[in-house]
Design a protein around this motif. Structure first.
Motif, PDB file in Angstrom:
ATOM      1  N   HIS A  34      27.913  20.141  46.156  1.00 21.66           N
ATOM      2  CA  HIS A  34      27.280  21.341  45.620  1.00 21.66           C
ATOM      3  C   HIS A  34      28.175  22.038  44.595  1.00 21.66           C
ATOM      4  O   HIS A  34      27.686  22.527  43.571  1.00 21.66           O
ATOM      5  N   ILE A  38      25.966  20.268  41.735  1.00 20.74           N
ATOM      6  CA  ILE A  38      24.770  21.115  41.693  1.00 20.74           C
ATOM      7  C   ILE A  38      25.010  22.466  41.028  1.00 20.74           C
ATOM      8  O   ILE A  38      24.305  22.858  40.095  1.00 20.74           O
ATOM      9  N   SER A  41      25.613  23.060  36.773  1.00 20.21           N
ATOM     10  CA  SER A  41      24.430  22.825  35.938  1.00 20.21           C
ATOM     11  C   SER A  41      23.300  23.784  36.288  1.00 20.21           C
ATOM     12  O   SER A  41      22.555  24.233  35.405  1.00 20.21           O
ATOM     13  N   THR A  42      23.157  24.109  37.571  1.00 17.35           N
ATOM     14  CA  THR A  42      22.113  25.046  37.976  1.00 17.35           C
ATOM     15  C   THR A  42      22.348  26.414  37.356  1.00 17.35           C
ATOM     16  O   THR A  42      21.425  27.047  36.824  1.00 17.35           O
ATOM     17  N   ASN A 123      17.927  24.701  45.526  1.00 15.22           N
ATOM     18  CA  ASN A 123      18.987  23.694  45.458  1.00 15.22           C
ATOM     19  C   ASN A 123      18.789  22.603  46.509  1.00 15.22           C
ATOM     20  O   ASN A 123      18.826  22.876  47.712  1.00 15.22           O
ATOM     21  N   MET A 124      18.570  21.385  46.041  1.00  9.34           N
ATOM     22  CA  MET A 124      18.527  20.202  46.905  1.00  9.34           C
ATOM     23  C   MET A 124      17.589  20.398  48.103  1.00  9.34           C
ATOM     24  O   MET A 124      17.952  20.162  49.250  1.00  9.34           O
ATOM     25  N   SER A 152      17.009  21.409  41.992  1.00  6.18           N
ATOM     26  CA  SER A 152      17.693  20.123  42.037  1.00  6.18           C
ATOM     27  C   SER A 152      17.169  19.316  43.214  1.00  6.18           C
ATOM     28  O   SER A 152      16.776  19.864  44.249  1.00  6.18           O
ATOM     29  N   HIS A 155      18.456  12.248  42.935  1.00  7.23           N
ATOM     30  CA  HIS A 155      17.845  11.583  41.789  1.00  7.23           C
ATOM     31  C   HIS A 155      16.889  10.494  42.272  1.00  7.23           C
ATOM     32  O   HIS A 155      17.319   9.504  42.871  1.00  7.23           O
ATOM     33  N   GLU A 231      21.663  15.787  34.451  1.00 15.12           N
ATOM     34  CA  GLU A 231      21.951  14.692  35.356  1.00 15.12           C
ATOM     35  C   GLU A 231      23.468  14.606  35.528  1.00 15.12           C
ATOM     36  O   GLU A 231      24.123  13.712  35.012  1.00 15.12           O
ATOM     37  N   ALA A 250      22.045  13.213  41.419  1.00 18.87           N
ATOM     38  CA  ALA A 250      21.035  14.274  41.500  1.00 18.87           C
ATOM     39  C   ALA A 250      20.502  14.561  40.104  1.00 18.87           C
ATOM     40  O   ALA A 250      21.117  14.207  39.088  1.00 18.87           O
ATOM     41  N   ILE A 252      18.553  17.881  37.923  1.00 21.98           N
ATOM     42  CA  ILE A 252      18.272  19.311  37.966  1.00 21.98           C
ATOM     43  C   ILE A 252      17.288  19.641  36.848  1.00 21.98           C
ATOM     44  O   ILE A 252      17.546  19.360  35.678  1.00 21.98           O
TER      45      ILE A 252
END
Length: 260
Positions: A34, A38, A41-42, A123-124, A152, A155, A231, A250, A252
């Motif tokens: 994370h 994650i 980029s988030t 998130n995820m 996110s 992938h 990505e 992953a 996003i």
């Protein structure tokens, strides 16, 4: 699909079983995945501003909710796990409004406030949600015009049910080179499966594989346009069991709600 309510019930039960372990494992700072994959980029895609009103969907123990609050946002955070919400409140109830809400329940989602949120984030989590159309439909009303939803997921091109992660060492002109690859034989078909996100979690949880086209088409149907995507991969110095350096683990998305 008639099985969606039952799948949601099973999924929630699994996360109730895992909630304590998950909260203890993630703690205040979350894990490297994370922090390195994650969160950067988030944050970039979400373009957080002070006094933004943001909805955090499937917030877990509130790690990212707290980060949003640190950046000056007014945060409402939801999750369908009673234990997760209780754990999140213990960490940061005074600065974040936590609510137990099922993201698959369209009517319940609307009670969060139509045309209230500048942005939303998840998130995820969407790959853990049995039926995402009610959520997307609700977000089209909850988010203000030109607001965005950033989320996110694992992938779906590289982390599909039954995918094989392969590490090989080859001799190349007197040098030994280690390569990492992914072998898969299915992608386009949507399916559910059980998975372990973190070694040691008490129970496998349900995941729902969907191809990229599903997400793009579904958001388009409800008035969103794909604004951007990322990505992210680990850096070369990463020392993971399987090093996601050239293959992104992953993806996003940033979808913007069209005005009107």
């Amino acid at each position: 699909m008639s099985e969606w309510p039952e799948l949601t019930k099973r999924s929630r039960q699994k996360w109730e079983e895992n909630a304590g372990f998950w909260d203890d494992y993630m703690g205040e700072e979350s894990n490297a995945f994370h922090r390195d994959i994650i969160r950067p980029s988030t944050e970039k895609l979400l373009k957080i501003k002070k006094r933004d009103v943001i909805l955090d969907v499937a917030c877990g123990n509130g790690n990212f909710s707290r980060r949003l609050a640190e950046l000056g946002a007014k945060v409402t955070a939801i999750d369908y796990s009673k234990t997760m919400i209780e754990r999140a409140k213990l960490r940061s109830e005074s600065i974040i409004q936590y609510k137990r809400v099922d993201a698959t329940d369209y009517e319940e989602m609307l009670k969060l406030g139509i045309d209230t949120y500048d942005k939303a984030v998840s998130n995820m989590a969407l790959m853990d949600i049995s039926h995402v159309e009610p959520l997307i439909k609700a977000l089209s009303l909850l988010i203000k015009s030109n607001g965005r939803f950033v989320f996110s997921i694992v992938h779906p091109c590289f982390q599909v049910p039954g995918a094989r992660k392969v590490t090989e060492t080859i001799d190349d002109k007197g040098r030994q080179i280690t390569t990492h690859s992914v072998q898969l034989s299915n992608y386009i078909k949507m399916e559910q499966y059980e998975a372990i996100a973190v070694n040691g979690q008490p129970s496998p949880h349900l995941m729902f594989h969907r191809p990229l086209s599903y997400y793009v088409n579904m958001f388009s149907q409800y008035g969103f346009v794909l604004e951007n995507l990322a990505e992210p991969t680990f850096q070369e110095e990463a020392t993971n069991i399987f090093e996601w350096i050239e293959i992104p683990p992953a993806i996003i998305f940033s979808f913007r709600k069209l005005s009107g």
